[in-house]
Design an enzyme around this catalytic site. Structure first.
Site, PDB file in Angstrom:
ATOM      1  N   HIS A   1      40.445  34.387  43.418  1.00 44.30           N
ATOM      2  CA  HIS A   1      41.743  34.798  43.124  1.00 44.30           C
ATOM      3  C   HIS A   1      42.807  34.587  44.356  1.00 44.30           C
ATOM      4  CE1 HIS A   1      41.008  37.196  39.473  1.00 44.30           C
ATOM      5  NE2 HIS A   1      39.857  37.279  39.705  1.00 44.30           N
TER       6      HIS A   1
ATOM      7  N   CYS B   1      40.203  32.464  37.502  1.00 39.40           N
ATOM      8  CA  CYS B   1      39.280  33.389  36.988  1.00 39.40           C
ATOM      9  C   CYS B   1      38.902  33.234  35.760  1.00 39.40           C
ATOM     10  CB  CYS B   1      39.278  34.688  37.371  1.00 39.40           C
ATOM     11  SG  CYS B   1      37.871  35.850  37.447  1.00 39.40           S
TER      12      CYS B   1
ATOM     13  N   GLU C   1      45.895  34.808  44.102  1.00 40.21           N
ATOM     14  CA  GLU C   1      46.939  36.015  44.002  1.00 40.21           C
ATOM     15  C   GLU C   1      46.535  37.459  44.209  1.00 40.21           C
ATOM     16  OE1 GLU C   1      44.803  36.985  40.352  1.00 40.21           O
ATOM     17  OE2 GLU C   1      44.654  35.332  41.642  1.00 40.21           O
TER      18      GLU C   1
END
Length: 240
Positions: A185, A95, A187
């Site tokens: 993302h 990001c 994660e």
């Protein structure tokens, strides 16, 4: 043993941190590494980064800041990224980290045309990405979590575009053999994605977005997360 570095450029909103933890925790779980193997540096708080040669690899996190603000800590980190590339350090930007890597290496970052992209999106690999050593972990079409207002509008010279969404043609970039970045993302859990949408619900409605639909479409993103599992395994070997 060299540590795996988390270059932390910001934090999740406090209510989300209180329930789910912060970015370093999410990355640690997804990378599958022990806390003792990680070193976290808060560059947004002016903490100094170690020389790239002292690390096994580095993740550059997301942030609420904007790369176009050219904040002093961000520009210093961009310089460190250039040094890390010269040292062939394995790098992953996510990001803000994705955008900062592109900016550091000569690309152009600015506001995403059409406004914010948020939610669990359908992404696709570009033709030719199948021979990339990391993209091989992904199917031709996969889902990933996104939340961003700025994006990489022009990748750096020599960067290879690996994946896109309907709104953003530069969702995943490869910079040479040992560095890559994602606008999405990997994660994020589905719980984290839904929390971000709920927290910003009033603003999203003002922007004309359908919040109930965004929440309905949130779901697991195992293929995107697989990128971090593969990366953690690869970097663990480099840390010895």
């Amino acid at each position: 043993m060299k540590p795996l570095l988390i270059v932390q450029t910001g934090s999740a909103p406090e209510p989300i941190c209180a329930r789910l933890g912060d970015f370093p925790h999410w990355f640690r779980l997804a990378l599958g590494v022990h806390p003792r193997r990680l070193r976290v540096v808060r560059v947004d708080r002016d903490e100094a980064l170690p020389p790239p040669r002292m690390c096994a690899g580095a993740v550059i996190t997301g942030s609420a800041a904007m790369v176009t603000e050219r904040l002093p800590w961000s520009e210093r980190t961009a310089g460190w990224i250039r040094d890390a590339m010269d040292a062939a350090l394995p790098l992953l930007g996510v990001c803000y980290g994705h955008q900062l890597m592109a900016h550091a290496l000569g690309g152009r970052v600015d506001w995403l045309p059409g406004g914010r992209e948020i939610g669990t999106q359908r992404l696709e690999l570009l033709p030719g990405a199948a021979d990339d050593p990391l993209a091989r972990a992904l199917p031709p079409v996969f889902r990933a979590h996104t939340t961003h207002e700025q994006s990489v509008l022009e990748p750096p010279a020599g960067a290879r575009v690996l994946a896109r969404s309907a709104r953003d043609p530069h969702q995943m970039l490869r910079y040479g053999e040992r560095a890559f970045s994602t606008q999405f993302h990997p994660e994020f859990s589905a719980q984290a994605m839904a929390a971000y949408i709920r927290r910003r619900a009033a603003k999203l409605r003002e922007e004309g977005l359908d919040v109930p639909r965004l929440l309905r479409e949130v779901g697991p993103t195992p293929h995107a997360r697989r990128l971090l599992e593969v990366t953690g395994s690869d970097w663990a070997g480099a840390a010895a």
